[in-house]
Design a protein around this motif. Structure first.
Motif, mmCIF file in Angstrom:
data_model
loop_
_atom_site.group_PDB
_atom_site.id
_atom_site.type_symbol
_atom_site.label_atom_id
_atom_site.label_comp_id
_atom_site.label_asym_id
_atom_site.label_seq_id
_atom_site.Cartn_x
_atom_site.Cartn_y
_atom_site.Cartn_z
ATOM 1 N N ALA A 1 66.967 130.069 27.350
ATOM 2 C CA ALA A 1 67.170 129.182 28.497
ATOM 3 C C ALA A 1 67.634 127.803 28.042
ATOM 4 O O ALA A 1 68.482 127.178 28.689
ATOM 5 C CB ALA A 1 65.885 129.066 29.315
ATOM 6 N N THR A 2 67.113 127.333 26.922
ATOM 7 C CA THR A 2 67.531 126.038 26.386
ATOM 8 C C THR A 2 68.991 126.077 25.974
ATOM 9 O O THR A 2 69.764 125.168 26.284
ATOM 10 C CB THR A 2 66.653 125.646 25.180
ATOM 11 N N TYR A 3 69.396 127.128 25.269
ATOM 12 C CA TYR A 3 70.790 127.279 24.883
ATOM 13 C C TYR A 3 71.696 127.390 26.111
ATOM 14 O O TYR A 3 72.790 126.834 26.137
ATOM 15 C CB TYR A 3 70.993 128.489 23.971
ATOM 16 N N ALA A 4 71.234 128.088 27.135
ATOM 17 C CA ALA A 4 72.017 128.226 28.362
ATOM 18 C C ALA A 4 72.208 126.870 29.037
ATOM 19 O O ALA A 4 73.304 126.545 29.504
ATOM 20 C CB ALA A 4 71.348 129.213 29.315
ATOM 21 N N GLU A 5 71.163 126.054 29.064
ATOM 22 C CA GLU A 5 71.251 124.721 29.660
ATOM 23 C C GLU A 5 72.224 123.845 28.874
ATOM 24 O O GLU A 5 73.028 123.119 29.453
ATOM 25 C CB GLU A 5 69.872 124.061 29.713
ATOM 26 N N ILE A 6 72.174 123.914 27.566
ATOM 27 C CA ILE A 6 73.104 123.149 26.736
ATOM 28 C C ILE A 6 74.533 123.602 27.004
ATOM 29 O O ILE A 6 75.438 122.785 27.137
ATOM 30 C CB ILE A 6 72.745 123.285 25.249
ATOM 31 N N GLN B 1 73.516 112.759 20.832
ATOM 32 C CA GLN B 1 72.431 112.150 20.056
ATOM 33 C C GLN B 1 71.208 113.067 20.006
ATOM 34 O O GLN B 1 70.562 113.200 18.963
ATOM 35 C CB GLN B 1 72.044 110.788 20.635
ATOM 36 N N LYS B 2 70.891 113.708 21.126
ATOM 37 C CA LYS B 2 69.759 114.639 21.160
ATOM 38 C C LYS B 2 70.015 115.852 20.273
ATOM 39 O O LYS B 2 69.112 116.338 19.602
ATOM 40 C CB LYS B 2 69.470 115.079 22.596
ATOM 41 N N LEU B 3 71.257 116.338 20.271
ATOM 42 C CA LEU B 3 71.592 117.465 19.401
ATOM 43 C C LEU B 3 71.454 117.067 17.940
ATOM 44 O O LEU B 3 70.936 117.834 17.121
ATOM 45 C CB LEU B 3 73.009 117.956 19.686
ATOM 46 N N CYS B 4 71.905 115.874 17.597
ATOM 47 C CA CYS B 4 71.794 115.404 16.213
ATOM 48 C C CYS B 4 70.334 115.281 15.776
ATOM 49 O O CYS B 4 70.013 115.505 14.608
ATOM 50 C CB CYS B 4 72.480 114.046 16.054
ATOM 51 N N ALA B 5 69.457 114.941 16.696
ATOM 52 C CA ALA B 5 68.045 114.761 16.379
ATOM 53 C C ALA B 5 67.248 116.063 16.441
ATOM 54 O O ALA B 5 66.067 116.083 16.108
ATOM 55 C CB ALA B 5 67.424 113.745 17.344
ATOM 56 N N SER B 6 67.894 117.146 16.822
ATOM 57 C CA SER B 6 67.210 118.426 16.989
ATOM 58 C C SER B 6 66.704 118.974 15.656
ATOM 59 O O SER B 6 67.354 118.845 14.619
ATOM 60 C CB SER B 6 68.153 119.446 17.630
ATOM 61 N N LEU C 1 71.707 123.599 16.508
ATOM 62 C CA LEU C 1 71.935 122.504 17.446
ATOM 63 C C LEU C 1 72.269 121.215 16.700
ATOM 64 O O LEU C 1 73.151 120.456 17.118
ATOM 65 C CB LEU C 1 70.710 122.290 18.335
ATOM 66 N N HIS C 2 71.570 120.984 15.597
ATOM 67 C CA HIS C 2 71.834 119.792 14.785
ATOM 68 C C HIS C 2 73.281 119.801 14.276
ATOM 69 O O HIS C 2 73.977 118.789 14.346
ATOM 70 C CB HIS C 2 70.849 119.724 13.616
ATOM 71 N N ASP C 3 73.735 120.942 13.790
ATOM 72 C CA ASP C 3 75.105 121.058 13.282
ATOM 73 C C ASP C 3 76.132 120.804 14.378
ATOM 74 O O ASP C 3 77.150 120.137 14.151
ATOM 75 C CB ASP C 3 75.332 122.435 12.657
ATOM 76 N N ILE C 4 75.867 121.314 15.580
ATOM 77 C CA ILE C 4 76.756 121.065 16.717
ATOM 78 C C ILE C 4 76.794 119.565 17.018
ATOM 79 O O ILE C 4 77.861 118.991 17.241
ATOM 80 C CB ILE C 4 76.313 121.860 17.963
ATOM 81 N N GLY C 5 75.627 118.932 17.007
ATOM 82 C CA GLY C 5 75.550 117.488 17.270
ATOM 83 C C GLY C 5 76.339 116.677 16.262
ATOM 84 O O GLY C 5 77.067 115.746 16.628
ATOM 85 N N ILE C 6 76.218 117.020 14.977
ATOM 86 C CA ILE C 6 76.943 116.307 13.929
ATOM 87 C C ILE C 6 78.450 116.475 14.118
ATOM 88 O O ILE C 6 79.220 115.508 14.004
ATOM 89 C CB ILE C 6 76.505 116.799 12.537
ATOM 90 N N LYS C 7 78.874 117.687 14.435
ATOM 91 C CA LYS C 7 80.302 117.943 14.659
ATOM 92 C C LYS C 7 80.824 117.119 15.836
ATOM 93 O O LYS C 7 81.873 116.475 15.751
ATOM 94 C CB LYS C 7 80.532 119.436 14.923
ATOM 95 N N GLU C 8 80.095 117.134 16.935
ATOM 96 C CA GLU C 8 80.513 116.395 18.128
ATOM 97 C C GLU C 8 80.461 114.884 17.889
ATOM 98 O O GLU C 8 81.307 114.152 18.411
ATOM 99 C CB GLU C 8 79.658 116.782 19.326
#
Length: 59
Positions: A7-12, A35-40, A45-52
């Protein structure tokens, strides 16, 4: 993926798709999500945040 459910992945995914394609990274909400993805604690999720974050800094 400890502690993160489907559900969390679906919301993202919904939030990512809701961003306008012609102006990615232009909204405050998008920057906050990145920022939330980077802090995950979740590696994926962290890797996605860093890329974005890199994409935001290049624009």
């Amino acid at each position: 993926m400890a502690g993160i459910n489907k559900a969390t992945y679906a919301e993202i995914g919904r939030k990512l798709r809701a961003q306008p394609l012609e102006k990615p990274g232009s909204s405050h909400e998008w920057e906050e999500l990145v920022q939330k993805l980077c802090a995950s604690n979740d590696t994926g999720l962290h890797d996605i945040g860093i890329k974005e974050l890199g994409e935001l800094q290049h624009k």
